[in-house]
Design an enzyme around this catalytic site. Sequence first.
Site, PDB file in Angstrom:
ATOM      1  N   ASN A 163     -92.264  55.440  56.620  1.00  0.00           N
ATOM      2  CA  ASN A 163     -92.511  54.237  57.424  1.00  0.00           C
ATOM      3  C   ASN A 163     -92.133  54.535  58.877  1.00  0.00           C
ATOM      4  O   ASN A 163     -90.953  54.659  59.196  1.00  0.00           O
ATOM      5  CB  ASN A 163     -91.684  53.076  56.860  1.00  0.00           C
ATOM      6  CG  ASN A 163     -91.915  51.764  57.607  1.00  0.00           C
ATOM      7  OD1 ASN A 163     -92.550  51.744  58.662  1.00  0.00           O
ATOM      8  ND2 ASN A 163     -91.400  50.677  57.062  1.00  0.00           N
TER       9      ASN A 163
ATOM     10  N   HIS B 144    -100.072  48.541  56.823  1.00  0.00           N
ATOM     11  CA  HIS B 144     -98.784  49.099  57.253  1.00  0.00           C
ATOM     12  C   HIS B 144     -98.202  49.928  56.107  1.00  0.00           C
ATOM     13  O   HIS B 144     -98.305  49.539  54.940  1.00  0.00           O
ATOM     14  CB  HIS B 144     -97.829  47.953  57.622  1.00  0.00           C
ATOM     15  CG  HIS B 144     -96.439  48.406  57.907  1.00  0.00           C
ATOM     16  ND1 HIS B 144     -96.169  49.390  58.827  1.00  0.00           N
ATOM     17  CD2 HIS B 144     -95.242  48.030  57.378  1.00  0.00           C
ATOM     18  CE1 HIS B 144     -94.855  49.591  58.854  1.00  0.00           C
ATOM     19  NE2 HIS B 144     -94.279  48.791  57.986  1.00  0.00           N
TER      20      HIS B 144
ATOM     21  N   CYS C 123     -92.097  45.932  62.416  1.00  0.00           N
ATOM     22  CA  CYS C 123     -93.223  46.694  61.859  1.00  0.00           C
ATOM     23  C   CYS C 123     -94.579  46.068  62.172  1.00  0.00           C
ATOM     24  O   CYS C 123     -95.621  46.677  61.891  1.00  0.00           O
ATOM     25  CB  CYS C 123     -93.058  46.860  60.354  1.00  0.00           C
ATOM     26  SG  CYS C 123     -91.725  47.988  59.937  1.00  0.00           S
TER      27      CYS C 123
HETATM   28  O1  UT7 Z   1     -91.627  47.930  57.006  1.00  0.00           O
HETATM   29  C1  UT7 Z   1     -90.815  46.805  56.994  1.00  0.00           C
HETATM   30  C2  UT7 Z   1     -90.767  46.204  55.694  1.00  0.00           C
HETATM   31  N1  UT7 Z   1     -89.956  46.966  54.775  1.00  0.00           N
HETATM   32  C3  UT7 Z   1     -90.370  47.023  53.527  1.00  0.00           C
HETATM   33  O2  UT7 Z   1     -91.430  46.560  53.246  1.00  0.00           O
HETATM   34  C4  UT7 Z   1     -89.457  47.648  52.495  1.00  0.00           C
HETATM   35  C5  UT7 Z   1     -89.503  46.807  51.263  1.00  0.00           C
HETATM   36  N2  UT7 Z   1     -88.634  47.274  50.202  1.00  0.00           N
HETATM   37  C6  UT7 Z   1     -88.889  48.391  49.488  1.00  0.00           C
HETATM   38  O3  UT7 Z   1     -89.816  49.130  49.768  1.00  0.00           O
HETATM   39  C7  UT7 Z   1     -88.036  48.656  48.281  1.00  0.00           C
HETATM   40  O4  UT7 Z   1     -87.271  47.513  48.004  1.00  0.00           O
HETATM   41  C8  UT7 Z   1     -87.108  49.882  48.403  1.00  0.00           C
HETATM   42  C9  UT7 Z   1     -87.920  51.158  48.436  1.00  0.00           C
HETATM   43  C10 UT7 Z   1     -86.262  49.762  49.660  1.00  0.00           C
HETATM   44  C11 UT7 Z   1     -86.181  49.952  47.180  1.00  0.00           C
HETATM   45  O5  UT7 Z   1     -86.940  49.959  45.989  1.00  0.00           O
HETATM   46  P1  UT7 Z   1     -86.624  48.931  44.799  1.00  0.00           P
HETATM   47  O6  UT7 Z   1     -87.523  49.245  43.714  1.00  0.00           O
HETATM   48  O7  UT7 Z   1     -86.678  47.548  45.390  1.00  0.00           O
HETATM   49  O8  UT7 Z   1     -85.168  49.341  44.407  1.00  0.00           O
HETATM   50  P2  UT7 Z   1     -83.851  48.430  44.352  1.00  0.00           P
HETATM   51  O9  UT7 Z   1     -83.332  48.212  45.735  1.00  0.00           O
HETATM   52  O10 UT7 Z   1     -84.128  47.238  43.508  1.00  0.00           O
HETATM   53  O11 UT7 Z   1     -82.905  49.414  43.592  1.00  0.00           O
HETATM   54  C12 UT7 Z   1     -83.147  49.838  42.233  1.00  0.00           C
HETATM   55  C13 UT7 Z   1     -82.085  50.836  41.856  1.00  0.00           C
HETATM   56  C14 UT7 Z   1     -80.681  50.395  42.215  1.00  0.00           C
HETATM   57  O12 UT7 Z   1     -79.797  50.833  41.206  1.00  0.00           O
HETATM   58  P3  UT7 Z   1     -79.301  49.804  40.062  1.00  0.00           P
HETATM   59  O13 UT7 Z   1     -78.625  48.706  40.803  1.00  0.00           O
HETATM   60  O14 UT7 Z   1     -80.551  49.355  39.362  1.00  0.00           O
HETATM   61  O15 UT7 Z   1     -78.391  50.645  39.236  1.00  0.00           O
HETATM   62  C15 UT7 Z   1     -80.394  51.147  43.471  1.00  0.00           C
HETATM   63  O16 UT7 Z   1     -79.027  51.381  43.684  1.00  0.00           O
HETATM   64  O17 UT7 Z   1     -82.315  52.066  42.553  1.00  0.00           O
HETATM   65  C16 UT7 Z   1     -81.132  52.443  43.253  1.00  0.00           C
HETATM   66  N3  UT7 Z   1     -81.513  53.135  44.472  1.00  0.00           N
HETATM   67  C17 UT7 Z   1     -81.761  54.440  44.532  1.00  0.00           C
HETATM   68  N4  UT7 Z   1     -81.742  55.409  43.607  1.00  0.00           N
HETATM   69  C18 UT7 Z   1     -82.059  56.662  43.990  1.00  0.00           C
HETATM   70  C19 UT7 Z   1     -81.688  52.589  45.705  1.00  0.00           C
HETATM   71  N5  UT7 Z   1     -82.059  53.548  46.567  1.00  0.00           N
HETATM   72  C20 UT7 Z   1     -82.109  54.698  45.880  1.00  0.00           C
HETATM   73  C21 UT7 Z   1     -82.420  56.028  46.212  1.00  0.00           C
HETATM   74  N6  UT7 Z   1     -82.389  56.976  45.237  1.00  0.00           N
HETATM   75  N7  UT7 Z   1     -82.781  56.390  47.468  1.00  0.00           N
END
Ligand code: UT7
Length: 331
Positions: free
Chosen positions: A286, A256, A116
């Site tokens: 993204n 970004h 990225c």
């Molecule tokens: O460009 C390169 C760099 N990339 C980035 O900067 C991405 C960085 N990361 C992020 O933007 C975020 O971590 C994500 C958007 C990928 C995920 O958001 P988060 O707030 O970190 O969620 P999480 O992974 O901590 O998941 C929270 C909950 C989980 O459920 P439990 O374990 O709390 O029951 C996930 O299973 O949300 C769940 N979850 C979803 N729920 C509905 C994960 N993806 C989804 C989804 N829809 N698409």
Amino acid sequence: MGEKTAAITAVGAYVPDFVLTNKILEGMVETNDEWITTRTGIKERRILKDDTKGTSYLAIEAAKDLLKKSQVDPAEIDLLILATATPDLLVASTGAYVATEIGAVNAFSYDLQAACSSFLYGMSTAASYIESGRYKKVLLIGADKMSSIIDYTDRTTCIIFGDGAGAVLFEPNDEGLGLQDEYLRSDGTGRAFLNMEAGGSLLPATEETVKNKKHFVHQDGRTVFKFAVSNMADVAEKIIEKNKLGHDDVTWLVPHQANKRIIDATAARVGLQEEKVMVNIQKYGNTTSATLPLLLNDYEKQLKKGDNLIFAAFGGGFTWGSIYLKWAYNP
Ligand code: UT7
């Protein structure tokens, strides 16, 4: 830095027509519009549906848009740098194909890969060629067909990425406008947290790698998020302080587009109001190497000569950094 500075003198972009909305994703994986919107800020992304076309198609269209708008003769381009994490082919330079297709018959060309941060690093590279006096017209394109490496059954990644391309032309400037300063970083321990495991020299394609879905992007979202938030804010803050810019001196933050919460945290750390932050993640998600030039294209009409732009990016590797650039032309 030599006598001349390297300025952006033209911008172009292209996104494919197909719009993948949160609503459509709700029918593909277990997710919902509310979760995607509040956790990422994304409403829709563009997808290149044509299986016969790769990243080069997006890049060519963005370059053609720039050439049409600026009336630049492609034969005058000295060098074309294609920033991408999804080249058409692994061995043959995709940039070389793009240069030929747009009529840049006198240019040499290559690809630059830093996930990225590809476009941000590419800005540094392109500007250096101009500052050294070696070349006069460097076309930098950021393009990615992310849909080619996304698993559309994996809700943690398929909601984030989209396809797109943007292009900028760097030329010498004798008014001191253009790239002013940069602070670029990398940390190889990050590769465990965001990668595509197979298809490279470490793990070539086999029946097993395909069966185990190792040709798709995987990320440990939470870890990447933590690193992205602190590092993007750190570098933006550093470059602003180093150049003694007050809050009022910064016209735009150009971050970004990976997650609206990362963008907001970066803006908050450097004390910038929402009106000064370029955002289009809601429309495109993204797009990896294309986020920064897509922002410039969307905001081009609001940019004025002398505006102070602070770019910041974070990506796989890990790679990240910030660039301070003075805008060189009026709408
Ligand atoms: O460009 C390169 C760099 N990339 C980035 O900067 C991405 C960085 N990361 C992020 O933007 C975020 O971590 C994500 C958007 C990928 C995920 O958001 P988060 O707030 O970190 O969620 P999480 O992974 O901590 O998941 C929270 C909950 C989980 O459920 P439990 O374990 O709390 O029951 C996930 O299973 O949300 C769940 N979850 C979803 N729920 C509905 C994960 N993806 C989804 C989804 N829809 N698409």
